[in-house]
Design a protein around this motif. Structure first.
Motif, short mmCIF file in Angstrom:
data_model
loop_
_atom_site.label_atom_id
_atom_site.label_comp_id
_atom_site.label_asym_id
_atom_site.label_seq_id
_atom_site.Cartn_x
_atom_site.Cartn_y
_atom_site.Cartn_z
N ARG A 694 0.84 -1.19 0.00
CA ARG A 694 0.00 0.00 0.00
C ARG A 694 0.88 1.25 0.00
O ARG A 694 1.77 1.39 0.83
N LYS A 695 0.56 2.15 -0.95
CA LYS A 695 1.27 3.42 -1.07
C LYS A 695 0.28 4.52 -1.39
O LYS A 695 -0.82 4.26 -1.87
N VAL A 696 0.69 5.74 -1.15
CA VAL A 696 -0.13 6.89 -1.52
C VAL A 696 0.11 7.18 -2.99
O VAL A 696 1.26 7.36 -3.44
N GLY A 701 -3.64 11.07 -4.73
CA GLY A 701 -3.58 11.23 -3.28
C GLY A 701 -4.27 10.11 -2.52
O GLY A 701 -4.41 10.19 -1.29
N GLU A 702 -4.72 9.07 -3.21
CA GLU A 702 -5.41 7.96 -2.57
C GLU A 702 -4.42 6.87 -2.17
O GLU A 702 -3.32 6.76 -2.72
N LEU A 703 -4.81 6.05 -1.20
CA LEU A 703 -4.02 4.89 -0.81
C LEU A 703 -4.33 3.76 -1.78
O LEU A 703 -5.49 3.36 -1.95
N TYR A 707 2.19 -3.10 -7.24
CA TYR A 707 3.01 -4.31 -7.28
C TYR A 707 4.41 -4.00 -6.75
O TYR A 707 5.06 -3.04 -7.18
N LYS A 708 4.87 -4.85 -5.81
CA LYS A 708 6.20 -4.63 -5.22
C LYS A 708 7.24 -5.59 -5.77
O LYS A 708 8.42 -5.52 -5.41
#
Length: 727
Positions: A694-696, A701-703, A707-708
């Motif tokens: 999870r990132k901004v 501007g949403e959470l 993919y990491k």
């Protein structure tokens, strides 16, 4: 208008059922005796109904019924006379004679009215006016005709009633016993009351006719208003056509354009052309600036639609087909079983609830999970392959817009519900060798259900999204609102496009045939160049004249200048038309000023693939959808292909699938309860996604879950130790 009715004697043998002896009579002149004698039980063989064409000549021995004189000699005889002709007719009884006399009197009255109508219609009124008024006054004429019939009946009642009263008065004057006199007097009083009642009935009918005439004037005013509206519309269209020609002349004479830069508006004789066979008009969008497009002549505008450069090696259909032949995919699945189920017994207590929280049997599902349905957005991935090659960002926007619409084409017949993925469930679609991309989805949340999706293409683009499905059952229909943002980035140019999905609605949930509609707007924004495309999905309306499933839009640059017009339907195809000139047109009735776009001929960017054979028995799956649940080796143990209830349903074993589905859901609930308890003790989040984080989102501007990495490396090593046991 029909000719005057005439009675003609004919030579024919009277059968045993005939009521007259001697000559038979035939009503001529196109007047249908079935209408004249309606309500009278008469011996039909005595009358032959003739058409107006048969009366083009006069038959020998005819009597004009409108001027004929009808008399009765005795209890059974009837005398018809006109000029020098007299016919004596005989009935079997006095009652039958009177019925014939009444019928002939009615026929005579109608013949007189027809003759008078012919005389009235012989004026100088124009035929066009008669046509307009004929439709308006048709009902009124019918009412008048019926009233005339009633008047004739009233006259006959009055005539015969007066004769009856005279006879009764004569009987009263005779020396009869007192009891008989009282009875005759009572009969006389009843006859008088009967005449009064019949007169009252006729007066009531006249009042009704007056009321009908009053309403006819109202109808005439309404008709006149509609006629004026039609005239104004015709004038508006004519004005637009003239405006079109003015735009062409202005474009031809504008600086920077060659003399042939726009369509020539002069004919071979040098006269201005008032019509354009290729002119196309688009309805104004309700919540966006209204516009109209007119098509320019492609001969004077050398323009190719957005397409990949021919001097670069890129994906094409022949290459795709060759690769498909090397790696065969399945082309069918088992036919859908014919299971009957009472939907209302399941849904009646679920109104207002979220669809994801309703325990639904697999009978309402299709053998694909929501993750696989999300992957179906890539059905027309070649649009993005072509967009990579576009030199202009506005041209590229056209392909992106077509791609955003194409994802809905698979839903037009797909009214079944996909399986809700279990938490931690994944789905991969590795088509790197065939189509140049690989896709990964993961269910990252269960309440609310949310799926993260990441696609990488070695042909120059990356797409990612996190979609949360919010759904409400409203009784008659089901609303599905996808929440979340779709991101698309092109590697070489850095163009970054962002958009959201529209609302899907499934109608006739309880009664009728299920059908699905899309409605709302999609705003696609290129955050690098600030280009925009506003697409409007027009909802279906029974009273609308628009094409069903219509989609329209305009592509504009950062300065708001329009470059392309998008048009089509979300279930069939999308086209783009390059704008060569724009101007402000007339103001609409709502006070909005329309923009007139002069465009080149539209070019098809996307067209739906035909469904495979027998698709109606395979859940209306497309060719791609048929391969999504195909068993595949080396996938993660959490992959949707390994889900047992879904596999059992695809095989047609629905009863076993329902049992397995219930087991999996109960297992998931137990895991969630344990995880929530552990999280409460550790004061941490309950579930952490495996392959996403999870990132901004810097754009919105949403959470968002992005993919990491690590999945494809784990697949290469076949190291799935971090995957949970969810099946």
């Amino acid at each position: 208008m029909l000719d005057d009715a005439q009675v003609v004697p004919e030579s024919a043998s009277s059968g045993s059922g005939d009521s007259f002896s001697g000559s038979l009579v035939t009503l001529r002149g196109g007047l249908s005796l079935l209408h004249v004698l309606k309500g009278f039980m008469l011996p039909f063989p005595l009358f032959l109904c003739r058409t107006q064409a048969e009366m083009a000549h006069t038959c020998r021995g005819t009597i004009n019924l409108s001027t004929a004189h009808i008399e009765t000699e005795d209890s059974c005889n009837i005398v018809l006379s006109n000029g020098g002709r007299t016919y004596h007719l005989k009935a079997n009884s006095e009652v039958e004679r009177q019925r014939w006399v009444t019928a002939l009197e009615l026929a005579k009255a109608k013949a007189i009215r027809m003759r008078n109508n012919q005389s009235d219609d012989s004026g100088d009124e124009e035929p066009a006016s008669q046509s307009d008024k004929g439709e308006l006054h048709g009902t009124l004429k019918t009412l008048s005709s019926k009233l005339e019939d009633l008047s004739t009946c009233n006259d006959l009642i009055a005539k015969h009633g007066a004769a009856l009263q005279r006879s009764l008065s004569e009987l009263e004057n005779l020396k009869l016993p007192a009891e008989s006199g009282e009875k005759i007097k009572a009969v006389n009083e009843r006859a008088t009351l009967f005449r009064i009642t019949s007169n009252a009935m006729i007066n009531a009918c006249r009042d009704f006719l007056d009321l009908a005439e009053t309403h006819s004037r109202k109808w005439q005013r309404v008709l006149q208003y509609e006629r004026e509206q039609r005239i104004r519309l015709e004038e508006t269209i004519e004005q637009l056509a003239k405006q079109h020609n003015s735009l062409e002349r202005a474009c031809r004479g504008a600086p920077g354009l060659s003399a042939g830069g726009a369509r020539s508006v002069q004919s071979a004789k040098g006269e201005a052309s008032d019509e354009d066979e290729e002119t196309e008009y688009f309805d104004a969008m309700e919540d966006a600036p209204a516009f109209i497009t007119v098509t320019a002549d492609p001969k004077h505008h050398r323009y190719d639609p957005p397409h990949p450069s021919s001097n670069q090696t890129s994906y094409n259909e022949s290459t795709c087909k060759d690769l498909l032949q090397k790696k065969r995919r399945r082309t069918r699945i088992p036919d859908k079983p014919n299971y009957s189920l009472n939907l209302w017994s399941i849904m009646k207590n679920c109104i207002g609830k979220e669809l994801s929280k309703i325990p639904m049997p697999v009978n309402f599902n299709e053998p694909l999970s929501m993750l696989q349905r999300l992957t179906e957005d890539l059905e027309y991935h070649e649009l993005l392959d072509k967009a990579v090659k576009c030199e202009s960002s506005t041209e590229q926007m056209c392909f992106v817009a077509a791609f955003s619409v194409s994802s809905y084409s698979t839903t037009v017949h797909r009214t079944a519900k996909p399986f809700n993925p279990l938490l931690g469930e994944t789905y991969e679609l590795d088509r790197l060798d065939e189509f140049g991309f690989r896709s990964l989805c993961e269910q990252v949340s269960h309440h609310p259900p949310a799926a993260a999706h990441h696609v990488y293409s070695k042909r120059g683009w990356t797409l990612w999204q996190e979609i949360t499905i919010a759904s409400k059952f409203r009784g008659k229909y089901l609303s599905i609102m996808p929440l979340g943002t779709i991101h698309l980035e092109f590697h070489s140019s850095g163009n970054h496009y962002v958009w959201r999905k529209v609302t899907s609605t499934v109608h006739n949930i309880i009664v009728g045939k299920l059908w699905i509609d899309q409605s709302g707007e999609i705003e696609i924004v290129n955050h690098k160049s600030k280009d925009k495309c506003q697409l409007k999905f027009t909802p279906y309306s029974y009273f609308s004249r628009d094409v069903p499933r219509k989609v329209t839009g305009v592509v504009t640059d950062a300065d708001g200048k329009a470059h392309y017009v998008m048009s089509g339907t979300w279930d069939e195809k999308m086209e783009c038309s390059k704008i060569v000139q724009s101007s402000h047109g007339s103001t609409s009735s709502e006070g909005k000023q329309k923009t007139v776009y002069q465009t080149l001929s539209p070019k098809v960017l996307w067209k739906k693939y035909p469904l495979p054979e027998n698709a109606e028995n395979m859940y209306f799956f497309s060719d791609l959808a048929l391969t999504l649940n195909e068993p595949e080796e080396r996938v993660a143990p959490t992959d949707s292909r390994l889900r047992p209830d879904q596999r059992l349903m695809e095989s047609g074993r629905w009863d076993e699938a329902n049992v397995e589905k219930q087991r999996l859901e109960e297992k998931q609930r137990a895991v969630r309860r344990r995880r929530e308890a552990e999280a409460a003790e550790a004061l941490e989040e309950g579930y952490i996604p495996l392959w996403f984080e999870r990132k901004v989102d810097p754009m919105t501007g949403e959470l968002i879950c992005v993919y990491k990495g690590g999945y494809w490396e784990a697949k290469d090593k076949q190291d799935w130790s971090m995957c949970p046991d969810i099946f």
